[in-house]
Every structure is written in structure tokens, then in C-alpha cells.
Design an enzyme around this catalytic site. Sequence first.
Site, PDB file in Angstrom:
ATOM      1  N   LYS A  16      -4.622 -14.429   1.483  1.00 30.90           N
ATOM      2  CA  LYS A  16      -4.602 -14.915   0.370  1.00 30.90           C
ATOM      3  C   LYS A  16      -3.718 -14.730  -0.627  1.00 30.90           C
ATOM      4  O   LYS A  16      -3.134 -16.299  -1.342  1.00 30.90           O
ATOM      5  CB  LYS A  16      -5.598 -14.181  -0.593  1.00 30.90           C
ATOM      6  CG  LYS A  16      -6.826 -13.480   0.507  1.00 30.90           C
ATOM      7  CD  LYS A  16      -7.767 -12.859  -0.363  1.00 30.90           C
ATOM      8  CE  LYS A  16      -6.691 -11.253  -0.607  1.00 30.90           C
ATOM      9  NZ  LYS A  16      -7.030 -11.050   0.639  1.00 30.90           N
ATOM     10  N   ARG A  92     -13.900  -7.247  -5.834  1.00 31.68           N
ATOM     11  CA  ARG A  92     -13.940  -6.686  -4.834  1.00 31.68           C
ATOM     12  C   ARG A  92     -14.768  -5.680  -4.274  1.00 31.68           C
ATOM     13  O   ARG A  92     -15.187  -5.075  -3.065  1.00 31.68           O
ATOM     14  CB  ARG A  92     -12.909  -5.439  -4.378  1.00 31.68           C
ATOM     15  CG  ARG A  92     -11.796  -5.805  -3.960  1.00 31.68           C
ATOM     16  CD  ARG A  92     -10.810  -5.095  -3.687  1.00 31.68           C
ATOM     17  NE  ARG A  92      -9.244  -5.298  -2.427  1.00 31.68           N
ATOM     18  CZ  ARG A  92      -8.874  -6.085  -2.462  1.00 31.68           C
ATOM     19  NH1 ARG A  92      -8.423  -6.930  -3.338  1.00 31.68           N
ATOM     20  NH2 ARG A  92      -7.871  -5.486  -1.116  1.00 31.68           N
ATOM     21  N   ARG A 126       3.247  -7.897   8.954  1.00 32.02           N
ATOM     22  CA  ARG A 126       3.771  -8.735   7.123  1.00 32.02           C
ATOM     23  C   ARG A 126       5.337  -7.938   7.210  1.00 32.02           C
ATOM     24  O   ARG A 126       4.978  -6.450   6.918  1.00 32.02           O
ATOM     25  CB  ARG A 126       2.937  -8.334   6.583  1.00 32.02           C
ATOM     26  CG  ARG A 126       3.152  -8.980   5.848  1.00 32.02           C
ATOM     27  CD  ARG A 126       2.557  -9.119   3.783  1.00 32.02           C
ATOM     28  NE  ARG A 126       1.410  -7.965   3.788  1.00 32.02           N
ATOM     29  CZ  ARG A 126       0.244  -8.304   3.291  1.00 32.02           C
ATOM     30  NH1 ARG A 126      -0.222  -8.781   2.883  1.00 32.02           N
ATOM     31  NH2 ARG A 126      -0.308  -6.401   3.187  1.00 32.02           N
ATOM     32  N   ARG A 159       4.921  -3.118   3.491  1.00 36.63           N
ATOM     33  CA  ARG A 159       4.486  -2.871   2.444  1.00 36.63           C
ATOM     34  C   ARG A 159       3.787  -1.078   3.049  1.00 36.63           C
ATOM     35  O   ARG A 159       3.250  -0.909   4.684  1.00 36.63           O
ATOM     36  CB  ARG A 159       2.792  -3.259   2.078  1.00 36.63           C
ATOM     37  CG  ARG A 159       3.088  -3.763   0.992  1.00 36.63           C
ATOM     38  CD  ARG A 159       2.021  -5.274   0.754  1.00 36.63           C
ATOM     39  NE  ARG A 159       1.169  -4.470   0.452  1.00 36.63           N
ATOM     40  CZ  ARG A 159      -0.484  -5.512  -0.169  1.00 36.63           C
ATOM     41  NH1 ARG A 159      -0.226  -6.334  -0.313  1.00 36.63           N
ATOM     42  NH2 ARG A 159      -1.737  -5.149   0.788  1.00 36.63           N
ATOM     43  N   ARG A 170      -8.735  -0.553   5.725  1.00 38.51           N
ATOM     44  CA  ARG A 170      -8.708  -1.383   4.399  1.00 38.51           C
ATOM     45  C   ARG A 170      -9.829  -2.276   4.932  1.00 38.51           C
ATOM     46  O   ARG A 170     -10.705  -3.095   4.494  1.00 38.51           O
ATOM     47  CB  ARG A 170      -7.582  -2.499   4.205  1.00 38.51           C
ATOM     48  CG  ARG A 170      -6.882  -1.433   3.151  1.00 38.51           C
ATOM     49  CD  ARG A 170      -4.905  -1.732   3.310  1.00 38.51           C
ATOM     50  NE  ARG A 170      -5.063  -3.174   2.961  1.00 38.51           N
ATOM     51  CZ  ARG A 170      -4.194  -3.731   2.891  1.00 38.51           C
ATOM     52  NH1 ARG A 170      -2.832  -3.329   4.394  1.00 38.51           N
ATOM     53  NH2 ARG A 170      -3.424  -4.609   2.538  1.00 38.51           N
TER      54      ARG A 170
HETATM   55  P1  AP5 Z   1      -0.623 -12.604   3.741  1.00 37.17           P
HETATM   56  O1  AP5 Z   1      -1.020 -14.136   2.712  1.00 37.17           O
HETATM   57  O2  AP5 Z   1      -0.450 -11.775   2.847  1.00 37.17           O
HETATM   58  O3  AP5 Z   1      -2.647 -12.106   2.916  1.00 37.17           O
HETATM   59  P2  AP5 Z   1      -3.169 -11.438   2.008  1.00 37.17           P
HETATM   60  O4  AP5 Z   1      -4.788 -11.628   2.095  1.00 37.17           O
HETATM   61  O5  AP5 Z   1      -2.800 -11.276   0.476  1.00 37.17           O
HETATM   62  O6  AP5 Z   1      -3.885  -9.610   2.366  1.00 37.17           O
HETATM   63  P3  AP5 Z   1      -3.295  -8.685   1.628  1.00 37.17           P
HETATM   64  O7  AP5 Z   1      -3.217  -7.362   2.263  1.00 37.17           O
HETATM   65  O8  AP5 Z   1      -2.401  -9.126   0.194  1.00 37.17           O
HETATM   66  O9  AP5 Z   1      -4.348  -8.545   0.478  1.00 37.17           O
HETATM   67  P4  AP5 Z   1      -5.124  -7.159   0.414  1.00 37.17           P
HETATM   68  O10 AP5 Z   1      -6.026  -7.685  -0.309  1.00 37.17           O
HETATM   69  O11 AP5 Z   1      -5.136  -6.058   1.737  1.00 37.17           O
HETATM   70  O12 AP5 Z   1      -3.994  -7.064  -0.401  1.00 37.17           O
HETATM   71  P5  AP5 Z   1      -3.754  -5.855  -2.351  1.00 37.17           P
HETATM   72  O13 AP5 Z   1      -2.763  -6.381  -2.335  1.00 37.17           O
HETATM   73  O14 AP5 Z   1      -5.388  -7.341  -3.337  1.00 37.17           O
HETATM   74  O15 AP5 Z   1      -0.981 -12.852   4.783  1.00 37.17           O
HETATM   75  C1  AP5 Z   1      -0.705 -11.461   5.641  1.00 37.17           C
HETATM   76  C2  AP5 Z   1       0.335 -11.593   6.614  1.00 37.17           C
HETATM   77  O16 AP5 Z   1       0.094 -12.946   7.710  1.00 37.17           O
HETATM   78  C3  AP5 Z   1       2.018 -11.920   6.398  1.00 37.17           C
HETATM   79  O17 AP5 Z   1       2.917 -11.601   6.814  1.00 37.17           O
HETATM   80  C4  AP5 Z   1       1.263 -14.283   6.283  1.00 37.17           C
HETATM   81  O18 AP5 Z   1       2.901 -14.292   6.800  1.00 37.17           O
HETATM   82  C5  AP5 Z   1       0.460 -14.064   7.645  1.00 37.17           C
HETATM   83  N1  AP5 Z   1       0.032 -15.572   7.482  1.00 37.17           N
HETATM   84  C6  AP5 Z   1      -0.807 -15.042   6.588  1.00 37.17           C
HETATM   85  N2  AP5 Z   1      -1.622 -16.143   6.696  1.00 37.17           N
HETATM   86  C7  AP5 Z   1      -0.643 -17.056   8.254  1.00 37.17           C
HETATM   87  C8  AP5 Z   1      -1.591 -17.844   9.362  1.00 37.17           C
HETATM   88  N3  AP5 Z   1      -2.967 -18.712   8.803  1.00 37.17           N
HETATM   89  N4  AP5 Z   1      -1.076 -17.349  10.370  1.00 37.17           N
HETATM   90  C9  AP5 Z   1      -0.486 -16.961  10.971  1.00 37.17           C
HETATM   91  N5  AP5 Z   1      -0.080 -15.626  10.135  1.00 37.17           N
HETATM   92  C10 AP5 Z   1      -0.668 -15.998   8.928  1.00 37.17           C
HETATM   93  O19 AP5 Z   1      -4.521  -4.599  -2.256  1.00 37.17           O
HETATM   94  C11 AP5 Z   1      -4.169  -3.863  -2.134  1.00 37.17           C
HETATM   95  C12 AP5 Z   1      -4.370  -2.500  -2.314  1.00 37.17           C
HETATM   96  O20 AP5 Z   1      -4.693  -2.870  -4.096  1.00 37.17           O
HETATM   97  C13 AP5 Z   1      -6.082  -2.482  -2.006  1.00 37.17           C
HETATM   98  O21 AP5 Z   1      -6.200  -2.406  -0.969  1.00 37.17           O
HETATM   99  C14 AP5 Z   1      -6.496  -0.819  -3.130  1.00 37.17           C
HETATM  100  O22 AP5 Z   1      -6.375  -0.356  -2.952  1.00 37.17           O
HETATM  101  C15 AP5 Z   1      -5.816  -1.841  -4.609  1.00 37.17           C
HETATM  102  N6  AP5 Z   1      -6.786  -2.770  -4.648  1.00 37.17           N
HETATM  103  C16 AP5 Z   1      -6.276  -4.465  -5.007  1.00 37.17           C
HETATM  104  N7  AP5 Z   1      -7.547  -5.055  -5.508  1.00 37.17           N
HETATM  105  C17 AP5 Z   1      -7.570  -4.262  -5.835  1.00 37.17           C
HETATM  106  C18 AP5 Z   1      -9.521  -4.467  -6.441  1.00 37.17           C
HETATM  107  N8  AP5 Z   1     -10.176  -5.738  -7.710  1.00 37.17           N
HETATM  108  N9  AP5 Z   1     -10.006  -3.063  -6.680  1.00 37.17           N
HETATM  109  C19 AP5 Z   1     -10.179  -1.704  -6.659  1.00 37.17           C
HETATM  110  N10 AP5 Z   1      -8.899  -1.403  -6.117  1.00 37.17           N
HETATM  111  C20 AP5 Z   1      -7.900  -3.040  -5.650  1.00 37.17           C
END
Ligand code: AP5
Length: 216
Positions: A16, A92, A126, A159, A170
Site C-alpha cells: 500500500k 481496518r 523491509r 520498523r 498483524r
Molecule cells: P509496503 O509498501 O511498505 O507495504 P504496506 O502495505 O504499506 O505495509 P504496512 O506494513 O505499512 O501496512 P500495515 O497496514 O501493517 O501498517 P500501517 O503502517 O498502516 O511494502 C512492504 C515491503 O514489501 C517493502 O519492503 C516493499 O519494498 C516491498 N514490496 C512492496 N511491493 C512489492 C512487490 N510488488 N513485490 C515485492 N516486494 C514488494 O499500520 C501500523 C500499525 O498502526 C497497525 O498495526 C496498528 O497498530 C496501527 N494502525 C494503523 N492504522 C490503523 C487503523 N485504521 N486502526 C487501528 N490501528 C491502526
Amino acid sequence: MSKPHILILGAPGAGKGTQSKHIVETFGVEHVTTGDALRGNKDMDISDMDTEYDTPREYMEQGDLVPDEVVNAIVEEALSSADGYVLDGYPRNLEQAEELAEMTDLDVILHLDVDRSELTDRLTGRRVCTECKTNYHVKYNQPEEAGVCDECGGDLHQRDDDTEEAVANRLDVFEENTVPVIEFYEGRDEFAAIDGNQAPDAVWADVKAAIEARAE
Ligand code: AP5
């Protein structure tokens, strides 16, 4: 012409953040991401909200969801000032999806669909720039110089929630809470399922085409 309202859904590690960066550059929208907003406010005092912990940090490091009340307020504030956006990390759960329907309408709903086996590998490998937050991967997306960001020269780090234990939690939290959100949006004209298992450039080609087909 107004800028599109884009929602990007997918499991942790689905790409994402990676795809949102392209969307921002190409469509000129704002990146509204609850993950980055919460990471920037990990020690915010939320004790007056009758929550289990006093700050977001404890929830995030375990890979649990931060309480809805905290996250809803962040999104409402960010969307109210955005002229076009890609919303990443929200909703979420179904309660958040209902809140979002009260705040805004959506032109494009993308779901990056990736197999669970691939997600763990992506997350534990990552690396993120401490300065500009650009994502890298130790195997799939390496910087030119190890440990240094290509974009700004900042240091790369892992991270806190990309450890194997937190990643497993997660992914479980996603399956229990967020898969029903995807099912809630599936079937709408705005919805597009994207094969996120492909290489990043191939995913981007599909994402761009899906937005162009739906945003006026
Ligand atoms: P990346 O693009 O970083 O993936 P992502 O989908 O953005 O993953 P996140 O870990 O950021 O998502 P998340 O939803 O868990 O975390 P968030 O920060 O929202 O890609 C991942 C890796 O793969 C990278 O190394 C990239 O280079 C590689 N890659 C990408 N595309 C690729 C491909 N096509 N092929 C190969 N490699 C690839 O949330 C974190 C925490 O915040 C949550 O756990 C929760 O505690 C809290 N939180 C956030 N939002 C909420 C909410 N709405 N409600 C409650 N708690 C929340």
C-alpha cells in the site's frame, strides 16, 4: 476538475505504501496514512479515552489495532483539508468503514491482494528511511548503497512491528478485522482487485489503469 478520492486496501506488506507513493506523484493527491500519523504520535496521551493502554505505542508494537476513537479523529481531520487523497491504513474494521462513509465519498477502491506466505517475507525484509520514510527491501528493492536512502541520504532502519512475532499477529488481526471490510466494498463499481503478488512495476501498471478507468 476535482482530484480523486482513492482508498487503498490490503494486508500488512501488500504494498500500500509503495503504490501510494506512485499515486501521489502521478495524480497529485495527498497521502493520508494512519500508520505514519500514529508512528509520528506514538507517545500521545490517550488516557482520557478510556483505552486499555495510555499511548498508541503499546498497541502498535504488538501489532494490535489502536482504538477506533483515536484513529477516526486522525482521519477526519486529515480528510477535511485534503484536495484529493489516497487513504492508506483505514478503515481496518467495519466500525471504521461506517465512520468513513459519514466523512466522505470514494471514487476508487483498490484492493492489493497478496498471498500470506509472501507477506511475511516482505515485512521482515523491509527497511524504511528514518528521514523521508521511503521503503526498501533487503532482497526485492535494495538501495544503491546498503543502509542509505537513495532519495535523501537518510539512514535505513527496521520498523519495531516488523519482527516475526508482531508480523504474525498483524496478519491475524487483518484476517479477523479487515477482510470483512474488503468484502463490504467488493462488488461496487468503484472497487478494483489488483494482483499484488506481481513485481512492483507490474502492480503499478494495474493500479494506474484501475484509477484512470474510475476517476473522472
Ligand atoms: P509496503 O509498501 O511498505 O507495504 P504496506 O502495505 O504499506 O505495509 P504496512 O506494513 O505499512 O501496512 P500495515 O497496514 O501493517 O501498517 P500501517 O503502517 O498502516 O511494502 C512492504 C515491503 O514489501 C517493502 O519492503 C516493499 O519494498 C516491498 N514490496 C512492496 N511491493 C512489492 C512487490 N510488488 N513485490 C515485492 N516486494 C514488494 O499500520 C501500523 C500499525 O498502526 C497497525 O498495526 C496498528 O497498530 C496501527 N494502525 C494503523 N492504522 C490503523 C487503523 N485504521 N486502526 C487501528 N490501528 C491502526
